[in-house]
Design an enzyme around this catalytic site. Structure first.
Site, short mmCIF file in Angstrom:
data_model
loop_
_atom_site.label_atom_id
_atom_site.label_comp_id
_atom_site.label_asym_id
_atom_site.label_seq_id
_atom_site.Cartn_x
_atom_site.Cartn_y
_atom_site.Cartn_z
N ILE A 1 -24.61 11.92 -37.15
CA ILE A 1 -23.98 12.31 -38.39
C ILE A 1 -23.85 14.44 -37.74
O ILE A 1 -22.82 15.01 -38.41
CB ILE A 1 -25.76 12.87 -39.59
CG1 ILE A 1 -24.83 11.78 -40.06
CG2 ILE A 1 -25.14 13.95 -40.58
CD1 ILE A 1 -26.16 11.27 -41.48
N ASP B 1 -29.45 19.23 -28.47
CA ASP B 1 -30.26 17.98 -28.48
C ASP B 1 -30.78 17.39 -27.00
O ASP B 1 -30.50 18.13 -26.22
CB ASP B 1 -28.36 16.98 -28.59
CG ASP B 1 -28.61 15.92 -29.37
OD1 ASP B 1 -28.46 15.28 -30.17
OD2 ASP B 1 -29.14 14.88 -28.39
N SER C 1 -34.04 11.78 -46.35
CA SER C 1 -33.33 10.50 -46.45
C SER C 1 -33.64 10.12 -47.83
O SER C 1 -34.27 10.59 -48.55
CB SER C 1 -33.77 9.72 -45.33
OG SER C 1 -33.74 7.98 -45.70
N TYR D 1 -41.83 7.24 -42.06
CA TYR D 1 -40.56 8.19 -41.89
C TYR D 1 -40.44 8.66 -43.67
O TYR D 1 -39.88 9.19 -43.54
CB TYR D 1 -39.41 6.89 -41.62
CG TYR D 1 -38.46 7.67 -41.64
CD1 TYR D 1 -38.29 8.87 -40.50
CD2 TYR D 1 -37.22 6.72 -42.23
CE1 TYR D 1 -36.36 9.31 -41.22
CE2 TYR D 1 -36.16 7.35 -42.50
CZ TYR D 1 -35.43 8.28 -41.65
OH TYR D 1 -33.87 8.20 -42.18
N LYS E 1 -39.95 11.68 -45.06
CA LYS E 1 -38.73 12.08 -45.72
C LYS E 1 -39.19 13.15 -46.71
O LYS E 1 -38.86 14.77 -46.92
CB LYS E 1 -38.15 11.66 -45.15
CG LYS E 1 -37.43 11.00 -44.50
CD LYS E 1 -36.05 12.64 -43.70
CE LYS E 1 -35.43 11.34 -42.31
NZ LYS E 1 -35.18 13.20 -41.39
N ILE F 1 -25.85 5.74 -43.58
CA ILE F 1 -24.37 5.58 -42.60
C ILE F 1 -24.28 4.91 -41.33
O ILE F 1 -25.46 5.21 -41.01
CB ILE F 1 -25.17 7.24 -42.37
CG1 ILE F 1 -24.87 7.91 -44.00
CG2 ILE F 1 -23.48 8.31 -41.86
CD1 ILE F 1 -23.95 8.51 -45.04
N1 LIG Z 1 -28.06 7.02 -40.20
C1 LIG Z 1 -28.35 7.22 -41.10
O1 LIG Z 1 -28.41 5.75 -42.44
C2 LIG Z 1 -29.57 8.45 -41.50
C3 LIG Z 1 -29.83 8.09 -43.14
C4 LIG Z 1 -30.94 8.75 -43.71
C5 LIG Z 1 -31.27 9.67 -42.64
N2 LIG Z 1 -30.75 10.12 -41.57
C6 LIG Z 1 -30.89 10.48 -41.17
O2 LIG Z 1 -30.19 11.15 -40.05
C7 LIG Z 1 -31.19 12.15 -38.81
C8 LIG Z 1 -30.01 11.82 -37.63
O3 LIG Z 1 -28.66 11.49 -37.74
P1 LIG Z 1 -28.11 10.17 -37.27
O4 LIG Z 1 -28.22 8.67 -37.67
O5 LIG Z 1 -26.48 11.03 -37.20
O6 LIG Z 1 -28.32 9.83 -35.83
P2 LIG Z 1 -28.10 9.57 -34.13
O7 LIG Z 1 -29.04 9.09 -33.35
O8 LIG Z 1 -26.55 9.25 -34.12
O9 LIG Z 1 -28.63 11.08 -33.42
C9 LIG Z 1 -30.00 11.64 -33.69
C10 LIG Z 1 -29.10 12.42 -32.70
O10 LIG Z 1 -30.80 13.06 -32.34
C11 LIG Z 1 -30.87 13.43 -31.30
N3 LIG Z 1 -31.99 13.55 -31.08
C12 LIG Z 1 -32.87 12.10 -30.90
N4 LIG Z 1 -34.77 13.09 -30.73
C13 LIG Z 1 -34.40 13.93 -30.18
C14 LIG Z 1 -35.53 15.50 -30.19
N5 LIG Z 1 -36.67 15.30 -29.87
N6 LIG Z 1 -35.07 16.70 -29.96
C15 LIG Z 1 -33.31 16.67 -29.68
N7 LIG Z 1 -32.87 16.12 -30.82
C16 LIG Z 1 -33.33 14.77 -30.83
C17 LIG Z 1 -30.92 12.14 -30.37
O11 LIG Z 1 -30.29 12.30 -28.77
C18 LIG Z 1 -29.57 11.78 -30.96
O12 LIG Z 1 -28.11 12.65 -30.73
C19 LIG Z 1 -32.39 12.09 -38.77
O13 LIG Z 1 -33.05 12.90 -39.81
C20 LIG Z 1 -32.20 10.63 -39.66
O14 LIG Z 1 -33.40 10.55 -40.51
C21 LIG Z 1 -29.94 8.39 -41.28
#
Ligand SMILES: NC(=O)c1ccc[n+]([C@@H]2O[C@H](COP(=O)([O-])OP(=O)(O)OC[C@H]3O[C@@H](n4cnc5c(N)ncnc54)[C@H](O)[C@@H]3O)[C@@H](O)[C@H]2O)c1
Length: 264
Positions: free
Chosen positions: A17, A36, A144, A157, A161, A190
């Protein structure tokens, strides 16, 4: 160009995302700073945006560490002169340790609160002075649907959130008078690596079966909402949660069962 002359910082912007948001923001004219924990992927993502004609830099950040977030924000201001948009996007928990209350690992609870909530507090605290100096800004927190109701697992979690959602209102209330807006996005399911790497396809199908819409969301579905919140099109919108979940939370938990009682 909906984000022309704006600088945006996105934490966790090297994947899923956050990466989609980085591309959308840059395509709309923003200078984007991708932070990141995976620095190589952040740099590669920025290079891709630059090749496509956008403006971006990628750098290492660990949102568990205040100094690291401070240098990310500092980099944005040093490089582009000011800061207008912050996406506090990093979050999550370890699904193997974040279970029901009796079996939840307490260290995982603390870590999850830090990764999702403390990181959002820190990001906002460090960005606010620059946004106020710039005459205003927009903070976008990633929540979330897990923060909206109870579940059998991911207790930490969901609790974290929920705190992000309430924290969003506190920031909006306290800094609205300085023209800084703060809103949250609550994604449903997602198709990002966070979901695809942690859940089986049967589990994903079970989740999507509860959507009103018959498909799994994509990172762009959330990135487009973030773009709206980052742009001046949402200038009168603050302290709100936009739930982007294919309608998963639009109906009561008994709606599905009641379909069997529809009159012929
Ligand atoms: N994908 C889903 O279905 C979904 C649903 C609800 C909420 N979310 C929220 O979206 C966010 C995650 O996004 P995504 O789904 O694209 O995940 P993703 O795993 O594709 O990307 C997450 C990114 O965060 C980076 N990361 C992890 N820990 C870190 C840290 N300590 N410091 C800096 N960077 C860090 C990772 O390297 C990665 O590039 C989260 O807040 C998650 O709770 C996702």
């Amino acid at each position: 160009m909906r984000l022309e002359h704006k600088t945006a910082v996105i934490t966790g912007g090297a994947s899923g995302i956050g990466l989609a948001a980085a591309h959308r923001f840059a395509a709309e004219g923003a200078a984007v700073v991708i932070g990141d924990v995976n620095a190589d992927r952040a740099v590669a993502a920025a290079a891709e945006i630059t090749e496509a004609g956008g403006t971006a830099v990628g750098t290492a950040v660990n949102v568990m560490d205040e100094e690291s977030i401070a240098s990310l924000i500092g980099r944005a201001v040093d490089e582009f002169g000011s800061l207008h948009v912050l996406c506090n996007h990093v979050g999550g928990s370890n699904p193997r340790k974040d279970l029901d209350l009796l079996r939840m690992d307490l260290d995982e609870f603390d870590k999850t609160m830090a990764l999702n909530v403390r990181s959002t507090v820190l990001g906002a605290r460090l960005a606010l002075p620059h946004m106020i100096a710039a005459g205003g800004g927009s903070i976008i927190n990633t929540a979330s649907v897990a923060g909206l109701s109870g579940d059998y697992l991911q207790s930490a979690y969901g609790t974290a959130k929920a705190a992000v959602i309430r924290l969003t209102q506190y920031i909006a209330t306290q800094y609205g008078p300085r023209n800084v807006r703060c809103n949250a996005v609550a994604p449903g399911a997602i198709s990002s690596p966070a979901l695809l790497d942690n859940l089986s396809s049967a589990e994903i199908d079970a989740i999507v079966a509860h959507n009103a819409l018959p498909f799994l969301g994509e990172p762009d579905d959330i990135a487009n909402t973030m773009l709206f919140l980052a742009s001046d099109e949402s200038r009168y919108l603050t302290g709100q949660l936009l739930t982007v979940d294919g309608g998963m939370s639009s109906h009561s938990s008994i709606a599905e069962d009641r379909r069997g009682f529809l009159p012929a």
